[in-house]
Scaffold this active site. Structure first.
Site, PDB file in Angstrom:
ATOM      1  N   ARG A  52       0.867  -1.182   0.000  1.00 43.09           N
ATOM      2  CA  ARG A  52       0.000   0.000   0.000  1.00 43.09           C
ATOM      3  C   ARG A  52       0.906   1.234   0.000  1.00 43.09           C
ATOM      4  O   ARG A  52       2.118   1.130   0.109  1.00 43.09           O
ATOM      5  CB  ARG A  52      -1.012   0.018   1.163  1.00 43.09           C
ATOM      6  CG  ARG A  52      -0.638  -0.543   2.468  1.00 43.09           C
ATOM      7  CD  ARG A  52       0.445   0.182   3.204  1.00 43.09           C
ATOM      8  NE  ARG A  52       0.178   1.610   3.329  1.00 43.09           N
ATOM      9  CZ  ARG A  52       1.102   2.531   3.492  1.00 43.09           C
ATOM     10  NH1 ARG A  52       2.391   2.210   3.542  1.00 43.09           N
ATOM     11  NH2 ARG A  52       0.804   3.805   3.602  1.00 43.09           N
ATOM     12  N   GLY A  53       0.264   2.410  -0.121  1.00 44.71           N
ATOM     13  CA  GLY A  53       1.039   3.631  -0.311  1.00 44.71           C
ATOM     14  C   GLY A  53       1.110   3.898  -1.806  1.00 44.71           C
ATOM     15  O   GLY A  53       1.378   2.967  -2.597  1.00 44.71           O
ATOM     16  N   GLN A 199      -1.813   2.696   9.926  1.00 46.92           N
ATOM     17  CA  GLN A 199      -0.549   2.752   9.179  1.00 46.92           C
ATOM     18  C   GLN A 199       0.530   3.525   9.946  1.00 46.92           C
ATOM     19  O   GLN A 199       1.712   3.268   9.770  1.00 46.92           O
ATOM     20  CB  GLN A 199      -0.764   3.416   7.806  1.00 46.92           C
ATOM     21  CG  GLN A 199      -1.520   2.568   6.803  1.00 46.92           C
ATOM     22  CD  GLN A 199      -2.991   2.892   6.804  1.00 46.92           C
ATOM     23  OE1 GLN A 199      -3.563   3.246   7.835  1.00 46.92           O
ATOM     24  NE2 GLN A 199      -3.637   2.758   5.666  1.00 46.92           N
ATOM     25  N   ASP A 240      -1.930  11.040  -2.080  1.00 44.53           N
ATOM     26  CA  ASP A 240      -2.343   9.984  -3.011  1.00 44.53           C
ATOM     27  C   ASP A 240      -2.736  10.553  -4.363  1.00 44.53           C
ATOM     28  O   ASP A 240      -2.683   9.856  -5.376  1.00 44.53           O
ATOM     29  CB  ASP A 240      -3.504   9.187  -2.421  1.00 44.53           C
ATOM     30  CG  ASP A 240      -3.000   8.322  -1.287  1.00 44.53           C
ATOM     31  OD1 ASP A 240      -2.919   8.830  -0.155  1.00 44.53           O
ATOM     32  OD2 ASP A 240      -2.627   7.171  -1.555  1.00 44.53           O
ATOM     33  N   ASN A 250      -5.322  12.655   0.629  1.00 46.27           N
ATOM     34  CA  ASN A 250      -4.406  11.801   1.400  1.00 46.27           C
ATOM     35  C   ASN A 250      -5.242  11.073   2.452  1.00 46.27           C
ATOM     36  O   ASN A 250      -6.453  11.275   2.569  1.00 46.27           O
ATOM     37  CB  ASN A 250      -3.297  12.643   2.047  1.00 46.27           C
ATOM     38  CG  ASN A 250      -2.185  11.780   2.618  1.00 46.27           C
ATOM     39  OD1 ASN A 250      -1.671  10.882   1.938  1.00 46.27           O
ATOM     40  ND2 ASN A 250      -1.814  12.004   3.868  1.00 46.27           N
TER      41      ASN A 250
END
Ligand code: MRU
Length: 362
Positions: A52-53, A199, A240, A250
């Site tokens: 992810r990210g 996260q 993002d 984000n």
């Protein structure tokens, strides 16, 4: 990133040709390297957030296309693979950017040569991301240095995980912190836990701990109080998707931090690479905000006192939950954007100063 004195990327191609990645869904309780060998596995790893990210999702998708080309390099299969991967997650534009990079690199070459070219292109995406993130770090470092010269210890607040795990290495928001630490600057990081998937508590704290950077995990609601107390010098978060006008999507909760930062005159910076800018979007309400399963809100995973990993329910039985993954921070709340080309004002004019080649697109 270094783990037990060994350098890792979040995802990489082995000499054998396999693609390995750090399974982020197992951290911080267990450090596991997993292998991908099919398009379906790459798509599932993105959907289930084993990777992810924003930049890491893009890199994984690129390898997904390469696996598809290994199975069937025909035009229809190239299109189908890209379409499948586009369905995995909606918000981070790096996914769509990486897939278009793959399409452009592959569609003009003969099918028989596509698999090899696809793996090469995926590796180029990974290597470029590492260089880009390091440059973001160098630009962001100047901001940290300025504060350090005035007051010594620098307290930075960050949200979610925009570190090496979220990219291929270095990270975006965390890259300046890694470089500051290497430069001997006294930094301390307030790490928002970042519910519902934690996260911050799980990944950012793990990364910073592995690098020996002093940090403190806080609840998502603590940042405003810390800012009022003068305990935050700078906020740096990732992104993002950044619109042409400098609005930023984000992780959910970023907007509230930006509001608190504005109210307390704390500089609020967003760090991201060029691949996070969506030049086609002017109106940030057009950004699709991912909504994930309610169970991510109602349940929490963690270690029991006996060292067993368990998932427990934390809500009243029967209460429904909503799980919005991202929010939009309007440009007006952002002090500056940190990119690989420098730091700029959060506006179309600011972005075009760094990316003049985009002036005529759109
Ligand atoms: O849902 P996630 O964990 O993929 O969301 C990640 C973020 O919101 C990060 O802040 C963003 O991708 C920046 S990554 C360098």
């Amino acid at each position: 990133m270094k783990v037990d004195n060994k350098h890792y990327h979040s995802i990489w191609r082995e000499a054998s040709g396999d693609v390995s990645f750090i399974d982020q869904a197992q951290l911080p309780h267990s450090f596991e390297i997993k292998t991908l060998s099919t398009l379906a596995q790459a798509a599932t790893a993105i959907e289930q957030m084993n990777v992810r990210g924003a930049p890491c999702i893009g890199a994984t998708a690129a390898f997904g296309v390469a696996f598809a080309m290994q199975e069937d390099p025909s035009d229809p299969n190239l299109g189908a693979a890209i379409d499948r991967l586009k369905q995995t997650r909606p918000t981070a534009v790096n996914l769509f950017w990486a897939l278009e990079q793959m399409r452009t690199a592959l569609e003009s070459i003969a099918p028989a040569a596509r698999a090899e070219a696809a793996f090469k292109q995926a590796e180029v995406i990974c290597m470029d991301d590492i260089k880009t993130c390091k440059r973001i770090g160098e630009h962001g470092l100047s901001l940290i240095r300025e504060v350090a010269e005035k007051k010594g210890r620098v307290n930075v607040l960050t949200h979610c995980n925009a570190g090496a795990l979220a990219c291929v290495d270095w990270g975006t928001a965390l890259a300046p912190l890694y470089l500051a630490h290497e430069a001997g600057i006294d930094i301390h990081v307030w790490v928002d836990e970042t519910r519902p998937r934690n996260q911050g508590a799980f990944l950012t704290a793990w990364e910073l701990g592995a690098a020996g950077i002093p940090h403190t995990v806080i609840t998502d609601n603590a940042g405003g109080h810390l800012m009022q107390q003068g305990l935050v010098d700078l906020c740096i978060v990732g992104a993002d998707r950044t619109t042409r006008g400098g609005d930023v999507a984000n992780k959910i909760g970023t907007y509230l931090k930006a509001l608190a930062a504005m109210d307390n005159h704390v500089p609020f910076y967003v760090a991201f690479p060029f691949s996070t800018i969506d030049w086609d979007i002017r109106d940030s309400t057009q950004i699709i905000i991912e909504e994930r399963e309610a169970s991510e809100v109602t349940h929490v995973r963690g270690l029991t006192a006996r060292g067993q990993l368990e998932t427990v329910c934390i809500t009243a039985p029967g209460s429904p939950a909503a799980n919005y993954g991202f929010d939009i921070t309007p440009a007006r709340l952002i002090t500056g954007l940190i990119t690989e080309r420098g730091i700029t004002h959060a506006s179309e004019t600011g972005l075009l100063k760094l990316y003049p080649e985009r002036a005529h697109a759109n």
